[in-house]
Design a protein around this motif. Sequence first.
Motif, PDB file in Angstrom:
ATOM      1  N   ALA A   1      -2.239  22.800 -12.278  1.00 54.46           N
ATOM      2  CA  ALA A   1      -2.755  23.950 -11.528  1.00 54.46           C
ATOM      3  C   ALA A   1      -1.831  24.299 -10.369  1.00 54.46           C
ATOM      4  O   ALA A   1      -1.607  25.480 -10.063  1.00 54.46           O
ATOM      5  CB  ALA A   1      -4.162  23.658 -11.019  1.00 54.46           C
TER       6      ALA A   1
ATOM      7  N   THR B   1     -10.521  20.600  -9.401  1.00 54.11           N
ATOM      8  CA  THR B   1      -9.128  20.951  -9.712  1.00 54.11           C
ATOM      9  C   THR B   1      -8.618  22.119  -8.871  1.00 54.11           C
ATOM     10  O   THR B   1      -7.565  22.031  -8.221  1.00 54.11           O
ATOM     11  CB  THR B   1      -8.986  21.291 -11.206  1.00 54.11           C
ATOM     12  OG1 THR B   1      -9.305  20.131 -11.983  1.00 54.11           O
ATOM     13  CG2 THR B   1      -7.571  21.734 -11.536  1.00 54.11           C
ATOM     14  N   VAL B   2      -9.350  23.216  -8.874  1.00 54.41           N
ATOM     15  CA  VAL B   2      -8.896  24.418  -8.167  1.00 54.41           C
ATOM     16  C   VAL B   2      -8.823  24.159  -6.668  1.00 54.41           C
ATOM     17  O   VAL B   2      -7.848  24.537  -6.001  1.00 54.41           O
ATOM     18  CB  VAL B   2      -9.827  25.610  -8.477  1.00 54.41           C
ATOM     19  CG1 VAL B   2      -9.492  26.793  -7.575  1.00 54.41           C
ATOM     20  CG2 VAL B   2      -9.692  26.013  -9.939  1.00 54.41           C
TER      21      VAL B   2
END
Length: 314
Positions: A155, A99-100
């Motif tokens: 995000a 994700t990041v």
Amino acid sequence: MATYKIMITDGLAEKGKAYLREYGEVIDRTGISPEDLLKEVGEVDALIVRSRTKVNAAVFEAGKRLKVVGRAGIGVDNIDLNAARAAGVTVVNSPLATTVSVAELAMGLMLALVREIPRADASMKQNKWLKKEFEGHELYQKTLGIIGCGRIGSAVAERAQAFGMHVLAFDRFRPKDELCQCSEPVDDLNDLLARSDFLSLHLPLTAETKNLLSHEQFARMKDGVYLINASRGGIVDEEALLAALNSGKVAGAALDVFAVEPPSENNPLVMHPRVICTPHMGAQTHEAQARAGYDIATEVVAALKGEPLRWKCA
């Protein structure tokens, strides 16, 4: 303790391999051809892939011992889930691991695009000082439209807000109250397209999302919009994008993904002067690979042992 045979076809971080070795034999066949996969998959209990390997109905038919397929990462569009269910094979992924990394790449592509960082760097390496040619734009107070507001889209929304952007979020598969709290939920995709200065895509490739952005959708966008795609290539009609770039409707595009990967030699999008391209590297960080390797290893072993699963796809 049961001993399993686990085949890896697209590489896996050492932390994940080490965990798998505690429970069985790890067969590393990174780069295996589709033909050889069909010959060898019948001898293994588990198969761990990334996006390169296509796990289709023929693979499930050949995998007589196969109990679980693990996708190290989030997208499972390269795995035939219907065939998996028919064969009684569990499919799991590791959706949190990357994700990041993908969100940071999307922001990096956005900045590189609007400030022409790749072209500026190339000119410096040619001993040119073209300062006055690189008058870009700020992200501050611009509107970013995010299409697909799951973990990665959320995000990106959080990071864009930190840049002072106004964030619109559209996700036809999620209720408005589940969308990222730092964004403005939008019910209609056409509304988001008309209001956005930047568009960032964060969707899986499915029958419903294939060519989601085509000629009709580009016509509804603001003139001079910027497009960032770090999700799946087939979501964008590449012919329509090329036409929009050539007409000026799209001021620039940053693409980490393509409908066919790798794209053909001298692909017109790759070669376009207002397109920044990267080789589907959103998840390619040391941190993400370590997380993905370990997460998928633990999930695959849990599936083999019949334990509760966190990320079951089929």
